[in-house]
Design a protein around this motif. Structure first.
Motif, PDB file in Angstrom:
ATOM      1  N   LYS A 270       0.843  -1.187   0.000  1.00  0.00           N
ATOM      2  CA  LYS A 270       0.000   0.000   0.000  1.00  0.00           C
ATOM      3  C   LYS A 270       0.882   1.241   0.000  1.00  0.00           C
ATOM      4  CE  LYS A 270      -3.996   2.057   2.325  1.00  0.00           C
ATOM      5  NZ  LYS A 270      -5.036   1.852   3.344  1.00  0.00           N
ATOM      6  N   SER A 271       0.390   2.305  -0.608  1.00  0.00           N
ATOM      7  CA  SER A 271       1.030   3.615  -0.486  1.00  0.00           C
ATOM      8  C   SER A 271      -0.054   4.623  -0.129  1.00  0.00           C
ATOM      9  CB  SER A 271       1.739   4.011  -1.780  1.00  0.00           C
ATOM     10  OG  SER A 271       0.827   4.138  -2.845  1.00  0.00           O
ATOM     11  N   VAL A 272       0.299   5.548   0.752  1.00  0.00           N
ATOM     12  CA  VAL A 272      -0.650   6.556   1.235  1.00  0.00           C
ATOM     13  C   VAL A 272      -0.025   7.932   1.042  1.00  0.00           C
ATOM     14  CG1 VAL A 272      -2.000   7.393   3.182  1.00  0.00           C
ATOM     15  CG2 VAL A 272      -1.534   4.938   2.953  1.00  0.00           C
ATOM     16  N   THR A 273      -0.702   8.791   0.294  1.00  0.00           N
ATOM     17  CA  THR A 273      -0.219  10.149   0.091  1.00  0.00           C
ATOM     18  C   THR A 273      -0.882  11.083   1.097  1.00  0.00           C
ATOM     19  OG1 THR A 273       0.158   9.760  -2.264  1.00  0.00           O
ATOM     20  CG2 THR A 273       0.010  12.044  -1.550  1.00  0.00           C
ATOM     21  N   LEU A 274      -0.054  11.816   1.833  1.00  0.00           N
ATOM     22  CA  LEU A 274      -0.525  12.699   2.896  1.00  0.00           C
ATOM     23  C   LEU A 274      -0.451  14.159   2.436  1.00  0.00           C
ATOM     24  CD1 LEU A 274       1.195  10.945   5.928  1.00  0.00           C
ATOM     25  CD2 LEU A 274      -1.101  10.597   5.048  1.00  0.00           C
ATOM     26  N   PRO A 275      -1.067  15.064   3.177  1.00  0.00           N
ATOM     27  CA  PRO A 275      -1.111  16.469   2.748  1.00  0.00           C
ATOM     28  C   PRO A 275       0.246  17.169   2.723  1.00  0.00           C
ATOM     29  CG  PRO A 275      -2.863  15.985   4.324  1.00  0.00           C
ATOM     30  CD  PRO A 275      -1.953  14.805   4.323  1.00  0.00           C
ATOM     31  N   THR A 276       1.193  16.729   3.573  1.00  0.00           N
ATOM     32  CA  THR A 276       2.491  17.398   3.667  1.00  0.00           C
ATOM     33  C   THR A 276       3.629  16.387   3.599  1.00  0.00           C
ATOM     34  OG1 THR A 276       2.413  17.281   6.091  1.00  0.00           O
ATOM     35  CG2 THR A 276       1.539  19.286   5.053  1.00  0.00           C
ATOM     36  N   ASP A 277       4.856  16.888   3.426  1.00  0.00           N
ATOM     37  CA  ASP A 277       6.024  16.017   3.347  1.00  0.00           C
ATOM     38  C   ASP A 277       6.212  15.238   4.649  1.00  0.00           C
ATOM     39  OD1 ASP A 277       6.620  16.763   0.783  1.00  0.00           O
ATOM     40  OD2 ASP A 277       8.167  18.211   1.339  1.00  0.00           O
ATOM     41  N   ILE A 278       6.739  14.022   4.513  1.00  0.00           N
ATOM     42  CA  ILE A 278       6.934  13.123   5.648  1.00  0.00           C
ATOM     43  C   ILE A 278       8.423  12.958   5.906  1.00  0.00           C
ATOM     44  CG2 ILE A 278       6.379  10.874   6.617  1.00  0.00           C
ATOM     45  CD1 ILE A 278       4.306  10.562   4.359  1.00  0.00           C
ATOM     46  N   ALA A 279       8.825  13.124   7.155  1.00  0.00           N
ATOM     47  CA  ALA A 279      10.218  12.908   7.532  1.00  0.00           C
ATOM     48  C   ALA A 279      10.460  11.469   7.964  1.00  0.00           C
ATOM     49  CB  ALA A 279      10.613  13.862   8.654  1.00  0.00           C
ATOM     50  N   ALA A 280       9.466  10.852   8.630  1.00  0.00           N
ATOM     51  CA  ALA A 280       9.617   9.481   9.129  1.00  0.00           C
ATOM     52  C   ALA A 280       8.254   8.812   9.214  1.00  0.00           C
ATOM     53  CB  ALA A 280      10.291   9.477  10.505  1.00  0.00           C
ATOM     54  N   VAL A 281       8.254   7.488   9.115  1.00  0.00           N
ATOM     55  CA  VAL A 281       7.019   6.709   9.211  1.00  0.00           C
ATOM     56  C   VAL A 281       7.317   5.391   9.917  1.00  0.00           C
ATOM     57  CG1 VAL A 281       7.344   5.627   6.936  1.00  0.00           C
ATOM     58  CG2 VAL A 281       5.052   5.755   7.931  1.00  0.00           C
ATOM     59  N   ALA A 282       6.354   4.904  10.690  1.00  0.00           N
ATOM     60  CA  ALA A 282       6.437   3.589  11.332  1.00  0.00           C
ATOM     61  C   ALA A 282       5.037   3.002  11.378  1.00  0.00           C
ATOM     62  CB  ALA A 282       7.027   3.691  12.737  1.00  0.00           C
ATOM     63  N   VAL A 283       4.939   1.689  11.223  1.00  0.00           N
ATOM     64  CA  VAL A 283       3.632   1.039  11.142  1.00  0.00           C
ATOM     65  C   VAL A 283       3.435   0.091  12.318  1.00  0.00           C
ATOM     66  CG1 VAL A 283       4.453  -0.882   9.709  1.00  0.00           C
ATOM     67  CG2 VAL A 283       2.040  -0.218   9.615  1.00  0.00           C
ATOM     68  N   HIS A 284       2.189   0.060  12.821  1.00  0.00           N
ATOM     69  CA  HIS A 284       1.781  -0.884  13.871  1.00  0.00           C
ATOM     70  C   HIS A 284       0.718  -1.775  13.250  1.00  0.00           C
ATOM     71  CE1 HIS A 284       0.223  -2.568  17.547  1.00  0.00           C
ATOM     72  NE2 HIS A 284       1.133  -1.925  18.271  1.00  0.00           N
ATOM     73  N   GLY A 309      -8.454   6.944   2.157  1.00  0.00           N
ATOM     74  CA  GLY A 309      -7.616   8.122   1.955  1.00  0.00           C
ATOM     75  C   GLY A 309      -7.191   8.667   3.292  1.00  0.00           C
ATOM     76  N   ALA A 310      -6.133   9.463   3.312  1.00  0.00           N
ATOM     77  CA  ALA A 310      -5.626  10.000   4.569  1.00  0.00           C
ATOM     78  C   ALA A 310      -5.677  11.514   4.526  1.00  0.00           C
ATOM     79  CB  ALA A 310      -4.206   9.508   4.815  1.00  0.00           C
ATOM     80  N   LYS A 311      -6.805  12.077   4.970  1.00  0.00           N
ATOM     81  CA  LYS A 311      -6.958  13.528   4.975  1.00  0.00           C
ATOM     82  C   LYS A 311      -6.741  14.107   6.365  1.00  0.00           C
ATOM     83  CE  LYS A 311     -10.166  13.626   1.056  1.00  0.00           C
ATOM     84  NZ  LYS A 311     -11.519  14.044   0.575  1.00  0.00           N
ATOM     85  N   GLU A 312      -7.270  13.421   7.380  1.00  0.00           N
ATOM     86  CA  GLU A 312      -7.125  13.884   8.753  1.00  0.00           C
ATOM     87  C   GLU A 312      -6.591  12.745   9.619  1.00  0.00           C
ATOM     88  OE1 GLU A 312      -7.481  16.890   9.878  1.00  0.00           O
ATOM     89  OE2 GLU A 312      -8.186  17.721   7.961  1.00  0.00           O
ATOM     90  N   PRO A 313      -5.608  13.012  10.481  1.00  0.00           N
ATOM     91  CA  PRO A 313      -5.088  11.961  11.353  1.00  0.00           C
ATOM     92  C   PRO A 313      -6.086  11.578  12.438  1.00  0.00           C
ATOM     93  CG  PRO A 313      -4.101  14.078  11.893  1.00  0.00           C
ATOM     94  CD  PRO A 313      -4.916  14.290  10.649  1.00  0.00           C
ATOM     95  N   LEU A 314      -5.922  10.362  12.950  1.00  0.00           N
ATOM     96  CA  LEU A 314      -6.751   9.907  14.067  1.00  0.00           C
ATOM     97  C   LEU A 314      -6.364  10.618  15.354  1.00  0.00           C
ATOM     98  CD1 LEU A 314      -6.601   6.046  13.404  1.00  0.00           C
ATOM     99  CD2 LEU A 314      -8.469   7.609  12.808  1.00  0.00           C
TER     100      LEU A 314
END
Length: 360
Positions: A270-284, A309-314
């Motif tokens: 999967k790939s998820v495009t977010l509203p802004t640039d990402i410096a780091a990511v980790a998955v649970h 889609g990923a518009k607003e974080p949880l």
């Protein structure tokens, strides 16, 4: 684990207040001690009795070892002469490896703080990786040389080797009688066109993964030394890390988070495009969530992995005072660690009920 020889360790940093509650959300544990930005952090596996450890790399030259559950300081590895860009622990936490701007990678004994090996390079080292095995005797390195190097830590040698597909060789000594650095050889010669930012050693010991500033993720077979797969990213590399179970490779590049799975982690799940640039990511994977940080803010954001889609974080975790460059989940998934430009590491509780220093 012991703090080791006094000459190798500085005085313990003071921890921020730990046992507080704010609304229904636990306040994170704040780990002080570094004097410059934290560039990378990583956990060991669970060693025994639900114990695990955390190591942090920093531009102050001095990686730090901590109790992964409480964040308590254990020791500081003294020896690098330049910024430390990456630090990793062996799965059993008996060894640490660090990559530095002083043109070297070092391997340390975590019980004593002793530097066991110094691997000199021709340029800045940005990445190190151990295979997932107890007290490993092989180390991979990469950086500004644009070379993926493999070193055999069980032997010593006089120069890098290129005559074998195995990192095993007789013992050599320098002319003055001193033991020379371990022998090394290059994997995938000429494949990388820019700086190697991260190296991952998955569950298959014969496959190495690199994340490069040329916007490529590459997979290499150690036996043939050749590239077996590659993937082009949409933006510059932020982070590339493996989840604790080893089942998912998480990559931050530009505004997109990528999740790879499969036997050799070559399949884009999967790939998820977010509203802004990402410096780091980790998955649970257990909670079907992932966390990100950005290079233009000071927050950790929690997202639904299964959302269309990923518009607003949880959720949004606030507390750092600078951009967050590294994120990672503990091996039991109950803590998320963040390392920031502000020189601190924070541990965020990612479970219900009490855990470690959190009472509820």
């Amino acid at each position: 684990m012991a703090s080791g020889e006094p000459s190798l360790y500085s005085s313990p940093p003071v921890m921020a207040p730990k046992l507080q509650q704010k609304s229904a959300k636990a306040v994170p544990l704040t780990c002080h001690g570094h004097s410059r930005p934290v560039t990378h952090l990583s956990f060991s596996d669970i060693v025994d009795d639900n114990q695990y450890y955390l190591i942090s790399a920093c531009k102050d030259n001095n990686p730090m070892l901590r109790d992964g559950v409480t964040g308590d300081w254990i020791g500081t590895f003294i020896g690098h002469k330049g910024a430390c860009w990456q630090a990793r622990l062996s799965s059993d936490a008996t060894l640490a490896a660090t990559a530095s701007a002083d043109f070297s990678a070092k391997v340390w004994d975590t019980h004593t703080g002793e530097c066991l090996h110094t691997l000199q390079h021709a340029h800045i080292v940005r990445a190190v990786a151990f295979p997932s095995q107890p007290r490993p005797q092989i180390l991979a390195t990469g950086g500004f040389e644009k070379k993926l190097m493999l070193y055999d830590l069980s032997v010593t040698g006089s120069s890098p080797r290129s005559d074998s597909s195995s990192p095993t060789s007789p013992t050599f000594h320098q002319a003055n009688g001193n033991i020379a650095p371990p022998p090394g050889f290059e994997i995938g010669a000429g494949a990388h066109k820019s700086t190697i930012r991260s190296i991952i050693w998955g569950s298959n010991p014969n496959v190495l993964i690199t994340a490069c500033e040329d916007k490529q993720i590459r997979w290499f077979d150690i036996r043939s030394r050749d590239s077996i797969a590659s993937y082009t990213l949409d933006g510059p590399i932020g982070s590339c890390e493996l989840n604790p179970s080893g089942s998912t490779l998480s990559v931050a590049a530009g505004k997109t988070a990528y999740f790879f799975s499969g036997p050799n982690l070559t399949q884009l799940h999967k790939s998820v495009t977010l509203p802004t640039d990402i410096a780091a990511v980790a998955v649970h994977e257990g909670d079907r969530k992932f966390v990100t940080s950005g290079n233009q803010d000071t927050w950790v954001k929690v997202w639904d992995l299964d959302a269309a889609g990923a518009k607003e974080p949880l959720d949004v975790w606030k507390g750092h005072h600078g951009p967050i460059w590294s994120l990672g989940f503990s091996p039991d998934g109950k803590i998320c660690a963040s390392g920031s430009e502000d020189g601190t590491v924070k541990l965020w509780k990612f479970c219900d009920g009490g855990y470690g220093l959190w009472k509820n």
